[in-house]
Motif scaffolding. Sequence first.
Motif, mmCIF file in Angstrom:
data_model
loop_
_atom_site.group_PDB
_atom_site.id
_atom_site.type_symbol
_atom_site.label_atom_id
_atom_site.label_comp_id
_atom_site.label_asym_id
_atom_site.label_seq_id
_atom_site.Cartn_x
_atom_site.Cartn_y
_atom_site.Cartn_z
ATOM 1 N N LEU A 53 0.851 -1.184 0.000
ATOM 2 C CA LEU A 53 0.000 0.000 0.000
ATOM 3 C C LEU A 53 0.892 1.241 0.000
ATOM 4 N N PHE A 54 0.416 2.293 -0.649
ATOM 5 C CA PHE A 54 1.196 3.524 -0.752
ATOM 6 C C PHE A 54 0.324 4.711 -0.373
ATOM 7 N N GLU A 55 0.934 5.680 0.298
ATOM 8 C CA GLU A 55 0.205 6.879 0.712
ATOM 9 C C GLU A 55 1.153 8.065 0.633
ATOM 10 N N LEU A 56 0.618 9.202 0.220
ATOM 11 C CA LEU A 56 1.383 10.457 0.215
ATOM 12 C C LEU A 56 0.822 11.376 1.288
ATOM 13 N N ILE A 57 1.713 12.019 2.012
ATOM 14 C CA ILE A 57 1.345 12.972 3.057
ATOM 15 C C ILE A 57 1.938 14.328 2.687
ATOM 16 N N THR A 58 1.118 15.360 2.772
ATOM 17 C CA THR A 58 1.597 16.706 2.492
ATOM 18 C C THR A 58 1.751 17.459 3.801
ATOM 19 N N LEU A 59 2.942 17.908 4.045
ATOM 20 C CA LEU A 59 3.243 18.681 5.241
ATOM 21 C C LEU A 59 4.416 19.574 4.873
ATOM 22 N N GLN A 60 4.115 20.629 4.118
ATOM 23 C CA GLN A 60 5.181 21.468 3.576
ATOM 24 C C GLN A 60 5.353 22.733 4.399
ATOM 25 N N ARG A 61 6.596 23.073 4.640
ATOM 26 C CA ARG A 61 6.906 24.298 5.377
ATOM 27 C C ARG A 61 6.512 25.517 4.537
ATOM 28 N N GLN A 62 6.074 26.561 5.212
ATOM 29 C CA GLN A 62 5.721 27.804 4.532
ATOM 30 C C GLN A 62 6.930 28.372 3.794
ATOM 31 N N SER A 63 8.119 28.228 4.371
ATOM 32 C CA SER A 63 9.324 28.773 3.739
ATOM 33 C C SER A 63 9.609 28.104 2.402
ATOM 34 N N THR A 64 9.220 26.836 2.259
ATOM 35 C CA THR A 64 9.421 26.130 0.990
ATOM 36 C C THR A 64 8.592 26.770 -0.110
ATOM 37 N N LYS A 65 7.355 27.103 0.190
ATOM 38 C CA LYS A 65 6.480 27.738 -0.803
ATOM 39 C C LYS A 65 7.025 29.108 -1.219
ATOM 40 N N ILE A 66 7.537 29.849 -0.255
ATOM 41 C CA ILE A 66 8.102 31.168 -0.546
ATOM 42 C C ILE A 66 9.330 31.035 -1.441
ATOM 43 N N LYS A 67 10.207 30.058 -1.111
ATOM 44 C CA LYS A 67 11.400 29.840 -1.928
ATOM 45 C C LYS A 67 11.032 29.489 -3.356
ATOM 46 N N GLN A 68 10.039 28.635 -3.517
ATOM 47 C CA GLN A 68 9.645 28.223 -4.863
ATOM 48 C C GLN A 68 9.143 29.404 -5.678
ATOM 49 N N ARG A 69 8.411 30.267 -5.057
ATOM 50 C CA ARG A 69 7.815 31.386 -5.785
ATOM 51 C C ARG A 69 8.824 32.485 -6.104
ATOM 52 N N TYR A 70 9.619 32.865 -5.112
ATOM 53 C CA TYR A 70 10.447 34.054 -5.276
ATOM 54 C C TYR A 70 11.925 33.780 -5.567
ATOM 55 N N LEU A 71 12.459 32.718 -5.033
ATOM 56 C CA LEU A 71 13.892 32.491 -5.175
ATOM 57 C C LEU A 71 14.290 31.691 -6.407
ATOM 58 N N LYS A 72 13.418 30.822 -6.865
ATOM 59 C CA LYS A 72 13.798 29.934 -7.967
ATOM 60 C C LYS A 72 14.318 30.699 -9.195
ATOM 61 N N PRO A 73 13.648 31.748 -9.646
ATOM 62 C CA PRO A 73 14.176 32.477 -10.809
ATOM 63 C C PRO A 73 15.563 33.072 -10.555
ATOM 64 N N PHE A 74 15.780 33.574 -9.362
ATOM 65 C CA PHE A 74 17.079 34.141 -8.993
ATOM 66 C C PHE A 74 18.149 33.060 -8.935
ATOM 67 N N LEU A 75 17.823 31.938 -8.314
ATOM 68 C CA LEU A 75 18.791 30.853 -8.152
ATOM 69 C C LEU A 75 19.202 30.238 -9.492
ATOM 70 N N SER A 76 18.305 30.274 -10.442
ATOM 71 C CA SER A 76 18.575 29.619 -11.731
ATOM 72 C C SER A 76 19.721 30.262 -12.507
ATOM 73 N N VAL A 77 20.078 31.481 -12.168
ATOM 74 C CA VAL A 77 21.157 32.153 -12.904
ATOM 75 C C VAL A 77 22.511 32.062 -12.194
ATOM 76 N N LEU A 78 22.516 31.582 -10.963
ATOM 77 C CA LEU A 78 23.773 31.491 -10.211
ATOM 78 C C LEU A 78 24.520 30.204 -10.547
ATOM 79 N N PRO A 79 25.849 30.241 -10.535
ATOM 80 C CA PRO A 79 26.632 29.017 -10.770
ATOM 81 C C PRO A 79 26.548 28.087 -9.553
ATOM 82 N N TYR A 80 26.776 26.787 -9.788
ATOM 83 C CA TYR A 80 26.673 25.803 -8.719
ATOM 84 C C TYR A 80 27.631 26.081 -7.560
#
Length: 192
Positions: A53-80
């Motif tokens: 049996l398989f189950e998914l649980i969602t318990l995401q930190r608020q900071s994760t949602k903020i990072k996805q929305r605002y930081l991802k475009p900025f991070l995509s241009v920085l070198p590793y």
Amino acid sequence: MKVLTLNNETFEKESLKLISKLEVKPDLVVGIVKGGSYVLEAIKKHPTINDGLFELITLQRQSTKIKQRYLKPFLSVLPYRILNKLRILESKQVTSKISELNLKQLQNIVLKFEIENTKAKSIKNILIVDDAIDTGKTMFIVKNNLQIRFPEAKIKIAVLAWTIDSSIIKPDYYLYKNTLLRFPWSNDYKQQ
């Protein structure tokens, strides 16, 4: 601390390697969204796991949602090399906050599981999967809820990376310790 990047192919191989470490076949595998859902999908392909049996649980930190929305475009241009330093810095900040976690308060968080009661009675071995454990807060909440719902079951935890060894909960199975993994769904992942 080092940072490793996994592409889709290496991620799937590592997920299967993690599952090959299991000593008991789980009756129920619980993935924690977001990273755990990818691990769950990869391990469904393992021949000894695919009939459980398989189950998914969602318990995401608020900071994760903020990072996805605002930081991802900025991070995509920085070198590793810069992104790696930022990850290490963030990990140090997170490590310093572990002692501030209130375990009593975390035990009061209630999650809803979709498993039918008729199927729940046959569950003896549970495996919780996620991509990584940092503070252990999310894993602690999920495991606590599963212990309440399935008091007789044995619960094991498997993650690809145990990034902070002072986390409030320890995994039973892991591939990397004190290592930060960058996954294909990470905000700072770049297609190669």
